[in-house]
Design a protein around this motif. Sequence first.
Motif, mmCIF file in Angstrom:
data_model
loop_
_atom_site.group_PDB
_atom_site.id
_atom_site.type_symbol
_atom_site.label_atom_id
_atom_site.label_comp_id
_atom_site.label_asym_id
_atom_site.label_seq_id
_atom_site.Cartn_x
_atom_site.Cartn_y
_atom_site.Cartn_z
ATOM 1 N N SER A 1 -11.560 1.142 8.363
ATOM 2 C CA SER A 1 -10.928 -0.052 8.800
ATOM 3 C C SER A 1 -10.707 -1.077 7.913
ATOM 4 O O SER A 1 -9.594 -1.747 7.848
ATOM 5 C CB SER A 1 -12.095 -0.595 10.109
ATOM 6 N N ALA A 2 -11.722 -1.456 7.013
ATOM 7 C CA ALA A 2 -11.280 -2.372 5.982
ATOM 8 C C ALA A 2 -10.358 -2.063 5.075
ATOM 9 O O ALA A 2 -9.261 -2.842 4.574
ATOM 10 C CB ALA A 2 -12.648 -2.773 5.070
ATOM 11 N N ALA A 3 -10.065 -0.542 4.837
ATOM 12 C CA ALA A 3 -8.830 -0.248 3.921
ATOM 13 C C ALA A 3 -7.552 -0.561 4.670
ATOM 14 O O ALA A 3 -6.635 -0.878 3.835
ATOM 15 C CB ALA A 3 -9.081 1.140 3.903
ATOM 16 N N GLN A 4 -7.543 -0.412 5.911
ATOM 17 C CA GLN A 4 -6.262 -0.480 6.686
ATOM 18 C C GLN A 4 -5.950 -1.874 6.485
ATOM 19 O O GLN A 4 -4.732 -2.431 6.506
ATOM 20 C CB GLN A 4 -6.322 0.063 8.002
ATOM 21 N N THR A 5 -6.990 -2.822 6.839
ATOM 22 C CA THR A 5 -6.695 -4.044 6.827
ATOM 23 C C THR A 5 -6.057 -4.518 5.405
ATOM 24 O O THR A 5 -5.233 -5.380 5.405
ATOM 25 C CB THR A 5 -7.983 -4.879 7.131
ATOM 26 N N TRP A 6 -6.831 -4.054 4.565
ATOM 27 C CA TRP A 6 -6.299 -4.566 3.051
ATOM 28 C C TRP A 6 -4.836 -3.786 2.887
ATOM 29 O O TRP A 6 -4.134 -4.486 2.204
ATOM 30 C CB TRP A 6 -7.182 -3.842 2.092
ATOM 31 N N ILE A 7 -4.704 -2.722 3.308
ATOM 32 C CA ILE A 7 -3.440 -2.103 3.195
ATOM 33 C C ILE A 7 -2.223 -2.956 3.791
ATOM 34 O O ILE A 7 -1.021 -3.259 3.174
ATOM 35 C CB ILE A 7 -3.302 -0.607 3.765
ATOM 36 N N GLU A 8 -2.523 -3.414 5.061
ATOM 37 C CA GLU A 8 -1.403 -4.280 5.804
ATOM 38 C C GLU A 8 -1.264 -5.530 4.739
ATOM 39 O O GLU A 8 -0.167 -5.889 4.795
ATOM 40 C CB GLU A 8 -1.897 -4.542 6.991
ATOM 41 N N HIS A 9 -2.342 -6.193 4.367
ATOM 42 C CA HIS A 9 -2.119 -7.364 3.460
ATOM 43 C C HIS A 9 -1.347 -6.963 2.454
ATOM 44 O O HIS A 9 -0.329 -7.855 1.954
ATOM 45 C CB HIS A 9 -3.541 -8.072 3.001
ATOM 46 N N LEU A 10 -1.652 -5.871 1.570
ATOM 47 C CA LEU A 10 -0.816 -5.574 0.388
ATOM 48 C C LEU A 10 0.553 -5.431 0.887
ATOM 49 O O LEU A 10 1.541 -5.729 -0.235
ATOM 50 C CB LEU A 10 -1.294 -4.255 -0.360
ATOM 51 N N ALA A 11 0.806 -4.567 1.740
ATOM 52 C CA ALA A 11 2.307 -4.535 2.240
ATOM 53 C C ALA A 11 3.064 -5.804 2.593
ATOM 54 O O ALA A 11 4.151 -5.995 1.943
ATOM 55 C CB ALA A 11 2.403 -3.459 3.236
ATOM 56 N N ARG A 12 2.340 -6.493 3.119
ATOM 57 C CA ARG A 12 3.071 -8.074 3.463
ATOM 58 C C ARG A 12 3.344 -8.826 2.357
ATOM 59 O O ARG A 12 4.351 -9.397 2.158
ATOM 60 C CB ARG A 12 2.347 -8.846 4.473
ATOM 61 N N ARG A 13 2.421 -8.565 1.258
ATOM 62 C CA ARG A 13 2.475 -9.305 0.031
ATOM 63 C C ARG A 13 3.694 -8.779 -0.854
ATOM 64 O O ARG A 13 4.577 -9.471 -1.588
ATOM 65 C CB ARG A 13 1.363 -9.209 -1.035
ATOM 66 N N ALA A 14 3.918 -7.520 -0.550
ATOM 67 C CA ALA A 14 4.910 -6.555 -1.239
ATOM 68 C C ALA A 14 6.325 -7.395 -0.852
ATOM 69 O O ALA A 14 7.172 -7.308 -1.686
ATOM 70 C CB ALA A 14 4.679 -5.138 -1.325
ATOM 71 N N VAL B 1 -0.854 5.549 -0.717
ATOM 72 C CA VAL B 1 -0.741 4.303 -0.079
ATOM 73 C C VAL B 1 -0.167 3.301 -1.066
ATOM 74 O O VAL B 1 0.801 2.506 -1.158
ATOM 75 C CB VAL B 1 -2.068 3.726 0.512
ATOM 76 N N LEU B 2 -0.711 3.380 -2.341
ATOM 77 C CA LEU B 2 -0.257 2.531 -3.357
ATOM 78 C C LEU B 2 1.209 2.643 -3.929
ATOM 79 O O LEU B 2 2.085 1.984 -4.266
ATOM 80 C CB LEU B 2 -1.086 2.550 -4.621
ATOM 81 N N ASP B 3 1.475 3.766 -3.986
ATOM 82 C CA ASP B 3 2.853 4.336 -4.395
ATOM 83 C C ASP B 3 3.949 3.954 -3.294
ATOM 84 O O ASP B 3 4.971 3.158 -3.526
ATOM 85 C CB ASP B 3 3.242 5.962 -4.186
ATOM 86 N N VAL B 4 3.628 3.605 -1.947
ATOM 87 C CA VAL B 4 4.315 3.219 -0.810
ATOM 88 C C VAL B 4 4.405 1.783 -1.058
ATOM 89 O O VAL B 4 5.357 0.911 -0.989
ATOM 90 C CB VAL B 4 3.831 3.371 0.460
ATOM 91 N N VAL B 5 3.380 0.992 -1.323
ATOM 92 C CA VAL B 5 3.286 -0.348 -1.326
ATOM 93 C C VAL B 5 3.950 -0.834 -2.635
ATOM 94 O O VAL B 5 4.801 -1.967 -2.653
ATOM 95 C CB VAL B 5 1.949 -0.654 -1.333
ATOM 96 N N GLN B 6 3.887 -0.289 -3.747
ATOM 97 C CA GLN B 6 4.118 -0.650 -5.171
ATOM 98 C C GLN B 6 5.759 -0.134 -5.427
ATOM 99 O O GLN B 6 6.338 -1.014 -5.958
ATOM 100 C CB GLN B 6 3.228 -0.215 -6.178
ATOM 101 N N GLN B 7 5.971 1.055 -4.881
ATOM 102 C CA GLN B 7 7.139 1.738 -5.232
ATOM 103 C C GLN B 7 8.334 1.483 -4.016
ATOM 104 O O GLN B 7 9.641 0.939 -4.206
ATOM 105 C CB GLN B 7 7.056 2.912 -5.770
ATOM 106 N N GLN B 8 8.094 1.864 -2.797
ATOM 107 C CA GLN B 8 8.865 2.200 -1.847
ATOM 108 C C GLN B 8 9.101 0.723 -1.141
ATOM 109 O O GLN B 8 10.348 0.397 -0.781
ATOM 110 C CB GLN B 8 8.550 3.167 -0.832
ATOM 111 N N VAL B 9 8.023 -0.097 -0.853
ATOM 112 C CA VAL B 9 8.311 -1.174 0.053
ATOM 113 C C VAL B 9 9.169 -2.424 -0.748
ATOM 114 O O VAL B 9 9.948 -2.761 -0.135
ATOM 115 C CB VAL B 9 7.161 -1.816 0.412
ATOM 116 N N PRO B 10 9.098 -2.525 -2.021
ATOM 117 C CA PRO B 10 10.118 -3.457 -2.701
ATOM 118 C C PRO B 10 11.437 -2.826 -2.540
ATOM 119 O O PRO B 10 12.187 -3.878 -2.436
ATOM 120 C CB PRO B 10 9.401 -3.571 -4.010
ATOM 121 N N GLU B 11 11.781 -1.570 -2.719
ATOM 122 C CA GLU B 11 12.912 -1.202 -2.678
ATOM 123 C C GLU B 11 13.681 -1.476 -1.348
ATOM 124 O O GLU B 11 14.901 -1.498 -1.078
ATOM 125 C CB GLU B 11 12.938 0.335 -2.898
ATOM 126 N N GLN B 12 12.764 -1.364 -0.186
ATOM 127 C CA GLN B 12 13.340 -1.013 1.217
ATOM 128 C C GLN B 12 13.281 -2.432 1.862
ATOM 129 O O GLN B 12 14.019 -2.826 2.851
ATOM 130 C CB GLN B 12 12.683 -0.228 1.947
#
Length: 256
Positions: free
Chosen positions: A187-200, A126-137
């Motif tokens: 469930s809390a993990a998914q909520t946090w993941i979605e927030h991190l993705a939007r922040r990216a 998940v962190l790889d997607v959020v930190q590496q892939q999302v910013p590029e895409q």
Amino acid sequence: MACTPVTWYIATPADGIIEMSRHAGTPVNLAANVGQVIDHPQPCTSLWFDEGPFSYFRMVNRVGEVLEDTGIWPVTWPVRLWIVEPLGETGNWGQRHYPYRLLSHRIRVLEETDAHRALGAAGRDVLDVVQQQVPEQAVRWAADWDADPEGMRHRQWNWAQCGGRACGSGRWAESVALTTSHAHRESAAQTWIEHLARRAVDQALADTDASMHAYSYAYGRATGHAVAAQHHARSDAYVLDALRGVGLDSPAAVAA
């Protein structure tokens, strides 16, 4: 037959201070007390319903729920994850609804563990997607939208509502992901993941002239990719491709 010991977790910001204790004006620093016993500085008088800003230590034995109700806002990364031992009298708000949560007025801080576990079993991915892939895409997603708003709006509606032979509809896949997170106590993990993705996305688009609708589209694509990473080992391509929005990208972007 011996019982398997239960492991209890608390999450804090990077400085190791329980955020709700900071809000209450009685900061408790777990990082400074590894191996030590900590007594609650202002324990509640009514077990366990005295809901002051910081009435008791809150811990969970399902690590995917440790980021729930931490007081950490805005959502940020990194956090720190601690394994603790509850001491003395313990309780919670009801075993029926909170079987994974425990409250106490005294803990021992046993050790720090890998923070990515708070984002679920696939936290590293998940962190790889959020930190590496999302910013590029994210920049490309936003540019795709602003280049053809009407066409992208139509494509997005088809993805959300219809799906096809290769993958399900986006809304259906999102509901599957929510159910899967709940079943695995993430469930809390998914909520946090979605927030991190939007922040990216926010960070990636900060210096662009992307429209509001382009931001919204990029948010949806980013959260879908991140949640697909969370459940990659639990779902098949029919669900995962729908979460990732296969078919939303323009033919030129897919070729690239």
